[in-house]
Scaffold this active site. Structure first.
Site, mmCIF file in Angstrom:
data_model
loop_
_atom_site.group_PDB
_atom_site.id
_atom_site.type_symbol
_atom_site.label_atom_id
_atom_site.label_comp_id
_atom_site.label_asym_id
_atom_site.label_seq_id
_atom_site.Cartn_x
_atom_site.Cartn_y
_atom_site.Cartn_z
ATOM 1 N N CYS B 33 0.842 -1.210 0.000
ATOM 2 C CA CYS B 33 0.000 0.000 0.000
ATOM 3 C C CYS B 33 0.870 1.250 0.000
ATOM 4 C CB CYS B 33 -0.920 -0.071 1.219
ATOM 5 S SG CYS B 33 -1.576 1.491 1.795
ATOM 6 N N CYS B 36 0.283 3.892 2.675
ATOM 7 C CA CYS B 36 0.702 3.427 4.012
ATOM 8 C C CYS B 36 2.172 3.762 4.231
ATOM 9 C CB CYS B 36 0.519 1.917 4.145
ATOM 10 S SG CYS B 36 -1.190 1.379 3.985
#
Lengths: 320, 109
Positions: B33, B36
């Protein structure tokens, strides 16, 4: 000029900004990059990049941006990981604020990029993170063995749909026309994928669900027939808009908000804006090509334009 | 592994959240991700600066799908703030440090 005035500040850290940083840093301009909260730009939300030259096996978007950043850092770019809160381009040196902290520079490179457009429905905003997603790479995982929808008909929509078939049992692509805008190769892949179904001439009118998404209300634009599509996830890929509100009333922009540069009128320096000393590049300018490689190319132009302009100014000052 | 950050798993999740005398901010994240990765350094800074008032914890959803499922996490990064074991707030998507600190101002008072 006081010592705290830098040669150049670069706003935005996608392929355009980071390429500009590599060139500016190598030209000893000691760039300060204000990379933003969404550092890395739109490629941070993508998976495999297969069309950037030099990566024959493909490379993941976030990995590619990490490499861009490393290269910019290697030559001395300084980074601030925050969003710019305001700019004053009315007088030189220019001022760029991050919250209360003011940074000043002789030149500014604007590479703030674009972001994905959403449908704009209230229910869509409410269910963001609860079935509505803006990042297929991040969130596809949560829809394993489920049925989901992708809205859009361009390359990004198909890329997301294809990626999501790794997890979902069925991906319905909802598109408002009867044909796709996407490139031939992506269309071929999508049509060949058994997990992708197409819902043509259709628009999403409402996103259904209380705590989490349970379906979409879809209207056929030709027949006006309304139906419900039972899906647990919706990924939206219906185009982009430029991140240029920051420059309201300062930089000339087109009706959609894209920054206007001399290059668009066939003049040079191509990345020059209406304000002398402010250059713009990447997706905040370009709504035609919008590729990592074109953004990088324009970022290089912006750095070279900046370097030449700074040199000419310094020369003027010396001879004055 | 950054200092001041707890790394949770499905097995330790409840115990840690219930047992903490400080509010706990859990970052639901995964390796694949992009956003993230963007917020990771911000959380590390907050952990080292505000560690006395707030416990920062991370849960890898790829390795620990149960906790993510139980809290209905369908997007990452999702940050959930727990106070006395109860969900107090959830934040979806990458945010800057200033914005995060503002969102957390209640517990950082």
């Amino acid at each position: 000029m006081p010592d705290d005035v830098r040669e150049v500040i670069i706003i935005g850290s996608g392929p355009a900004g980071l390429t500009a940083a590599v060139y500016a840093a190598r030209a000893n301009l000691h760039p300060l990059m204000i990379e933003g909260v969404d550092a890395g730009g739109q490629l941070m939300l993508t998976t495999e990049v297969e069309n950037y030259p030099g990566f024959p096996e493909g490379i993941l978007g976030p990995d590619m941006m990490a490499r861009f950043r490393e290269q910019a850092e290697r030559f001395g770019t300084e980074f601030v990981t925050a969003n710019v809160s305001k700019v004053d381009l009315s007088a030189r040196p220019f001022s760029v604020w991050v919250d209360d902290e003011e940074h000043r520079s002789r030149a500014v490179i604007v590479s703030t990029g674009a972001r994905a457009r959403m449908l704009g429905l209230e229910s869509e905003a409410q269910l963001l993170g609860h079935g509505v997603s803006t990042c297929a790479t991040c969130d596809g995982f949560f829809f394993r063995d489920q049925e989901i929808a992708v809205v859009g008909g361009g390359d990004s929509a198909l890329e997301e749909a294809l990626f999501l078939t790794k997890f979902a049992t069925k991906v319905t692509l909802i598109h408002r026309r009867a044909e796709l805008r996407a490139s031939k190769i992506m269309q071929d892949r999508a049509f060949a994928n058994e997990r992708i179904e197409f819902l043509w001439d259709s628009v999403v009118e409402d996103v259904l669900g209380d705590q989490t998404l349970s379906g979409l209300r879809v209207r056929n634009v030709k027949t006006d027939a309304v139906s419900e599509l039972p899906v647990t996830g919706m990924f939206v890929a219906i185009g982009h808009f430029p991140n240029t509100n920051l420059f309201d009333g300062q930089l000339d922009r087109d009706d959609e908000g894209y920054v206007l540069t001399k290059g668009l009128a066939g003049e040079t320096p191509a990345t020059a804006t209406n304000i002398e000393g402010v250059f713009a590049c990447g997706d905040c300018v370009d709504h035609v090509y919008r590729q990592a490689v074109t953004a990088a190319g324009m970022g290089c132009q912006a750095a070279i334009d900046t370097e030449r302009w700074l040199e000419a100014k310094a020369h003027e000052e010396r001879s004055a | 592994m950054a200092e001041g950050i707890l790394y949770l798993s499905d097995d330790t999740f409840d115990e840690t959240i219930q047992g903490s005398d400080k509010p706990v901010l859990v970052d639901f994240w995964a390796e694949w991700c992009g956003p993230c990765k963007m917020i990771a350094p911000v959380l590390e800074e907050i952990a080292s600066e505000q560690g006395e008032q707030l416990q920062i914890a991370k849960l890898n959803v790829d390795d620990n799908p149960d906790a993510a499922r139980r809290f209905g996490v369908l997007s990452i990064p999702t940050l959930i703030l727990f106070r006395n074991g109860e969900v107090e707030k959830r934040l979806v998507g990458a945010k800057g440090k200033g914005q995060l600190l503002q969102e957390l101002s209640d517990v950082l008072a």
